[in-house]
Write an enzyme that holds these catalytic residues in place. Sequence first.
Site, PDB file in Angstrom:
ATOM      1  N   CYS A  65       0.855  -1.184   0.000  1.00  0.00           N
ATOM      2  CA  CYS A  65       0.000   0.000   0.000  1.00  0.00           C
ATOM      3  C   CYS A  65       0.893   1.236   0.000  1.00  0.00           C
ATOM      4  O   CYS A  65       2.029   1.176  -0.470  1.00  0.00           O
ATOM      5  CB  CYS A  65      -0.994  -0.014   1.163  1.00  0.00           C
ATOM      6  N   HIS A  66       0.416   2.350   0.518  1.00  0.00           N
ATOM      7  CA  HIS A  66       1.196   3.580   0.482  1.00  0.00           C
ATOM      8  C   HIS A  66       2.313   3.587   1.531  1.00  0.00           C
ATOM      9  O   HIS A  66       3.477   3.769   1.197  1.00  0.00           O
ATOM     10  CB  HIS A  66       0.266   4.792   0.674  1.00  0.00           C
TER      11      HIS A  66
END
Length: 107
Positions: A65-66
């Site tokens: 993810c980020h």
Amino acid sequence: MDLEITVDQLKQQLTSENPPLLLDVREPWEYQTASIPGSTLIPMNEIPARAHQELDEEAPILVLCHHGARSLSVAAWLRQQGFDKAQSVSGGIDAWSRTIDPTIPRY
């Protein structure tokens, strides 16, 4: 098997003879902004509906993810569902961009 791996470990695994599935759980706009080539996008909110249809329970799955929070939640959920080889990439694509591939935009 640890629940989390580092971006250095991710790089090693992606260049191995049998690379794992790299599962990106960010939103489509995030994926379009910055992504690792060869990754598969399934946004986090779609994982419960799609995991058993699209993912292999026996295969290694590295979740990205980020920054690593969403991927950690998804990897833990996948393990509860029988995907024993699911792991989260600590630091997410932001860490990948900072330490492995600076050509990938940060946001």
